[in-house]
Design a protein around this motif. Structure first.
Motif, PDB file in Angstrom:
ATOM      1  N   GLU A 296       4.352  -0.111  -1.867  1.00  0.00           N
ATOM      2  CA  GLU A 296       3.073  -0.062  -1.159  1.00  0.00           C
ATOM      3  C   GLU A 296       3.070   0.825   0.080  1.00  0.00           C
ATOM      4  O   GLU A 296       2.135   0.783   0.875  1.00  0.00           O
ATOM      5  N   TRP A 297       4.078   1.657   0.305  1.00  0.00           N
ATOM      6  CA  TRP A 297       4.123   2.489   1.509  1.00  0.00           C
ATOM      7  C   TRP A 297       2.905   3.404   1.590  1.00  0.00           C
ATOM      8  O   TRP A 297       2.417   3.703   2.688  1.00  0.00           O
ATOM      9  N   TRP A 298       2.440   3.840   0.432  1.00  0.00           N
ATOM     10  CA  TRP A 298       1.309   4.764   0.417  1.00  0.00           C
ATOM     11  C   TRP A 298       0.037   4.105   0.943  1.00  0.00           C
ATOM     12  O   TRP A 298      -0.831   4.776   1.506  1.00  0.00           O
ATOM     13  N   ARG A 299      -0.078   2.777   0.769  1.00  0.00           N
ATOM     14  CA  ARG A 299      -1.225   2.055   1.325  1.00  0.00           C
ATOM     15  C   ARG A 299      -1.222   2.150   2.852  1.00  0.00           C
ATOM     16  O   ARG A 299      -2.267   2.318   3.476  1.00  0.00           O
TER      17      ARG A 299
ATOM     18  N   VAL B 238       0.127   4.510   4.777  1.00  0.00           N
ATOM     19  CA  VAL B 238      -0.182   5.869   5.219  1.00  0.00           C
ATOM     20  C   VAL B 238      -1.670   6.173   5.057  1.00  0.00           C
ATOM     21  O   VAL B 238      -2.342   6.635   5.991  1.00  0.00           O
ATOM     22  N   LEU B 239      -2.209   5.907   3.871  1.00  0.00           N
ATOM     23  CA  LEU B 239      -3.614   6.227   3.614  1.00  0.00           C
ATOM     24  C   LEU B 239      -4.558   5.356   4.441  1.00  0.00           C
ATOM     25  O   LEU B 239      -5.588   5.828   4.925  1.00  0.00           O
TER      26      LEU B 239
END
Length: 278
Positions: A205-208, A210-211
């Motif tokens: 879920e790292w992209w959550r 950042v976005l």
């Protein structure tokens, strides 16, 4: 309300619905939001140097705005832990424009009859799109969502005047940067800083993080731009189209079915926006 201010506010609504969906759908919204805001702060800081302007008179507005923003973040993440986005988001967003218009009227800001009717129509459409459902919403979640709406009204009114004393990006970085540090500090006291960062940047879920962080800054940065040329009450009303956008996004991703009532509410929101900007 000018066409440019309308388009900027509508874009802000789209981005806002997007980052809220990312946050609400994560495993631990409370751990994610503060770190996400720090990511947004670091990404936006270089832009603050472009056209930098800062007057000492901005600081009192910063102080009040940070207080409202911090309460907003705390209440929003807590609400997402006890109630679904389809309950929390419409109530939080729908209550905000009424409070903004009421406060603006008390402060002597002229909005006119048609914009006021339009704002109330937007609220009615929001509630029709997805009003509170007794079998899903908890009293605690609803009360928190109303508190979020009050915070939105508070920082919208404060920032409408704060941006008169600073460039938009500089004001955004200072207000949200301080809020992010405070939120991380509060959450780290409970969970520890290491576990907090690991949870925010978990492999799945790292992209959550950042976005959501970038979306947080972009959405409110656009709102601040709109507030420079349009009254706070009208900007707050048009922003509520984010509720319709959120419902459509949830339907598109298969998280929530699209109902006839939602489409009817969307038409009311569109009609309300038309009255606001007439």
């Amino acid at each position: 309300m000018t066409t440019s201010a309308l388009l900027v506010t509508l874009l802000a609504a789209l981005v806002h619905a997007g980052w809220n969906q990312l946050l609400a759908g994560s495993a631990d919204p409370q751990a994610r939001v503060g770190v996400a805001m720090l990511v947004g702060t670091l990404a936006t800081m270089p832009l603050a140097a472009v056209g930098f302007r800062w007057d000492a008179a901005a600081w009192p507005y910063v102080a009040f705005s940070v207080a409202f923003e911090l309460a907003y973040v705390v209440l929003l993440t807590a609400a997402y832990r006890v109630a679904p986005m389809t309950t929390v988001y419409p109530i939080a967003r729908g209550s905000a424009p009424v409070l903004v218009l009421a406060a603006a009227a008390l402060l002597g800001e002229a909005t006119g009859w048609w914009p006021t009717v339009g704002a109330l129509t937007v609220v009615l459409g929001v509630l029709l799109v997805r009003g509170p459902s007794p079998d899903r919403a908890t009293t605690r979640g609803v009360l928190m969502a109303l508190g979020v709406g009050a915070c939105i009204a508070g920082y919208t009114l404060v920032d409408a005047h704060g941006v008169d004393h600073a460039s938009v990006v500089a004001y955004l970085v200072v207000v949200l940067g301080i809020t992010a540090v405070a939120q991380v500090g509060l959450t780290a006291r409970e969970h520890g800083l290491g576990p907090l960062v690991r949870a925010a940047f978990a492999r799945e879920e790292w992209w959550r993080t950042v976005l959501a962080g970038l979306g947080f800054f972009l959405a409110y940065g656009l709102v601040l731009v709109a507030l420079r040329t349009a009254p706070a009450g009208l900007v707050a009303a048009v922003r509520e189209t984010s509720v319709v956008i959120a419902v459509l996004l949830l339907a598109a991703t298969g998280q929530e079915p699209l109902r006839a009532r939602s489409l009817a509410g969307a038409c009311l929101v569109a009609a309300g926006v038309a009255l606001v900007v007439a």
